[in-house]
Design a protein around this motif. Structure first.
Motif, PDB file in Angstrom:
ATOM      1  N   ILE A  64       0.935  -1.172   0.103  1.00  0.00           N
ATOM      2  CA  ILE A  64       0.013  -0.028  -0.087  1.00  0.00           C
ATOM      3  C   ILE A  64       0.912   1.089   0.052  1.00  0.00           C
ATOM      4  O   ILE A  64       2.067   1.077   0.703  1.00  0.00           O
ATOM      5  CB  ILE A  64      -0.911  -0.167   1.197  1.00  0.00           C
ATOM      6  N   THR A  65       0.576   2.408  -0.543  1.00  0.00           N
ATOM      7  CA  THR A  65       1.447   3.463  -0.649  1.00  0.00           C
ATOM      8  C   THR A  65       0.586   4.699  -0.512  1.00  0.00           C
ATOM      9  O   THR A  65      -0.738   4.687  -0.660  1.00  0.00           O
ATOM     10  CB  THR A  65       1.864   3.468  -2.015  1.00  0.00           C
ATOM     11  N   ASP A  66       1.159   5.510   0.161  1.00  0.00           N
ATOM     12  CA  ASP A  66       0.735   7.083   0.359  1.00  0.00           C
ATOM     13  C   ASP A  66       1.916   8.045   0.450  1.00  0.00           C
ATOM     14  O   ASP A  66       2.823   7.627   0.141  1.00  0.00           O
ATOM     15  CB  ASP A  66      -0.291   6.953   1.421  1.00  0.00           C
ATOM     16  N   SER A  67       1.525   9.309   1.106  1.00  0.00           N
ATOM     17  CA  SER A  67       2.706  10.204   1.016  1.00  0.00           C
ATOM     18  C   SER A  67       3.512   9.932   2.281  1.00  0.00           C
ATOM     19  O   SER A  67       3.016   9.221   3.289  1.00  0.00           O
ATOM     20  CB  SER A  67       2.168  11.688   1.119  1.00  0.00           C
ATOM     21  N   GLN A  68       4.932  10.306   2.222  1.00  0.00           N
ATOM     22  CA  GLN A  68       5.516  10.268   3.479  1.00  0.00           C
ATOM     23  C   GLN A  68       4.930  11.013   4.735  1.00  0.00           C
ATOM     24  O   GLN A  68       5.066  10.501   5.722  1.00  0.00           O
ATOM     25  CB  GLN A  68       6.846  10.710   3.276  1.00  0.00           C
ATOM     26  N   ASP A  69       4.116  12.164   4.329  1.00  0.00           N
ATOM     27  CA  ASP A  69       3.548  12.823   5.507  1.00  0.00           C
ATOM     28  C   ASP A  69       2.533  11.914   5.966  1.00  0.00           C
ATOM     29  O   ASP A  69       2.175  11.881   7.223  1.00  0.00           O
ATOM     30  CB  ASP A  69       2.818  14.232   4.827  1.00  0.00           C
ATOM     31  N   ALA A  70       1.442  11.274   5.234  1.00  0.00           N
ATOM     32  CA  ALA A  70       0.578  10.432   5.469  1.00  0.00           C
ATOM     33  C   ALA A  70       1.196   9.150   6.454  1.00  0.00           C
ATOM     34  O   ALA A  70       0.770   8.706   7.691  1.00  0.00           O
ATOM     35  CB  ALA A  70      -0.157   9.827   4.484  1.00  0.00           C
ATOM     36  N   LEU A  71       2.452   8.699   6.019  1.00  0.00           N
ATOM     37  CA  LEU A  71       3.004   7.672   6.931  1.00  0.00           C
ATOM     38  C   LEU A  71       3.523   8.382   8.449  1.00  0.00           C
ATOM     39  O   LEU A  71       3.338   7.606   9.404  1.00  0.00           O
ATOM     40  CB  LEU A  71       4.227   7.127   6.120  1.00  0.00           C
ATOM     41  N   ARG A  72       3.970   9.474   8.133  1.00  0.00           N
ATOM     42  CA  ARG A  72       4.455  10.241   9.457  1.00  0.00           C
ATOM     43  C   ARG A  72       3.314  10.362  10.479  1.00  0.00           C
ATOM     44  O   ARG A  72       3.421   9.831  11.543  1.00  0.00           O
ATOM     45  CB  ARG A  72       5.043  11.450   9.188  1.00  0.00           C
ATOM     46  N   THR A  73       2.172  10.831   9.901  1.00  0.00           N
ATOM     47  CA  THR A  73       1.136  10.935  10.773  1.00  0.00           C
ATOM     48  C   THR A  73       0.501   9.639  11.189  1.00  0.00           C
ATOM     49  O   THR A  73       0.047   9.646  12.706  1.00  0.00           O
ATOM     50  CB  THR A  73      -0.065  11.626   9.885  1.00  0.00           C
ATOM     51  N   MET A  74       0.543   8.564  10.505  1.00  0.00           N
ATOM     52  CA  MET A  74       0.028   7.476  11.040  1.00  0.00           C
ATOM     53  C   MET A  74       0.941   7.009  12.090  1.00  0.00           C
ATOM     54  O   MET A  74       0.380   6.518  13.256  1.00  0.00           O
ATOM     55  CB  MET A  74      -0.188   6.495   9.779  1.00  0.00           C
ATOM     56  N   ILE A  75       2.164   6.835  12.083  1.00  0.00           N
ATOM     57  CA  ILE A  75       3.013   6.545  12.922  1.00  0.00           C
ATOM     58  C   ILE A  75       2.859   7.317  14.223  1.00  0.00           C
ATOM     59  O   ILE A  75       2.917   6.706  15.439  1.00  0.00           O
ATOM     60  CB  ILE A  75       4.605   6.464  12.506  1.00  0.00           C
ATOM     61  N   LEU A  76       3.164   8.619  14.337  1.00  0.00           N
ATOM     62  CA  LEU A  76       2.648   9.448  15.217  1.00  0.00           C
ATOM     63  C   LEU A  76       1.291   9.102  16.107  1.00  0.00           C
ATOM     64  O   LEU A  76       1.277   9.048  17.381  1.00  0.00           O
ATOM     65  CB  LEU A  76       2.659  10.933  14.988  1.00  0.00           C
ATOM     66  N   ASP A  77       0.325   8.915  15.069  1.00  0.00           N
ATOM     67  CA  ASP A  77      -0.974   8.513  15.809  1.00  0.00           C
ATOM     68  C   ASP A  77      -1.026   7.299  16.510  1.00  0.00           C
ATOM     69  O   ASP A  77      -1.596   7.140  17.733  1.00  0.00           O
ATOM     70  CB  ASP A  77      -2.102   8.573  14.802  1.00  0.00           C
TER      71      ASP A  77
END
Length: 64
Positions: free
Chosen positions: A40-53
């Protein structure tokens, strides 16, 4: 297919291993270890947000 720089696998108990990676275009990828051709793929910003959440406990309810 993009040139993905995969991190070492993150493994839980048993065989539940996931890999995260990025490419030069700012995309982030998550795949099951050994199945990196199905990601699955998305932006690095989306990945960063997911990890922080996740670190903040916003997904704890999924753990039962």
């Amino acid at each position: 297919m993009p040139e993905i720089q995969w991190e070492d696998p993150f493994c839980g108990e048993g065989n539940s291993c996931f890999r995260m990676g990025v490419d030069d275009s700012g995309n982030a990828y998550i795949a099951v270890h050994g199945q990196e051709d199905r990601f699955i793929t998305d932006s690095q910003d989306a990945l960063r947000t997911m990890i922080l959440d996740i670190k903040a406990g916003k997904a704890d309810h999924l753990l039962g």
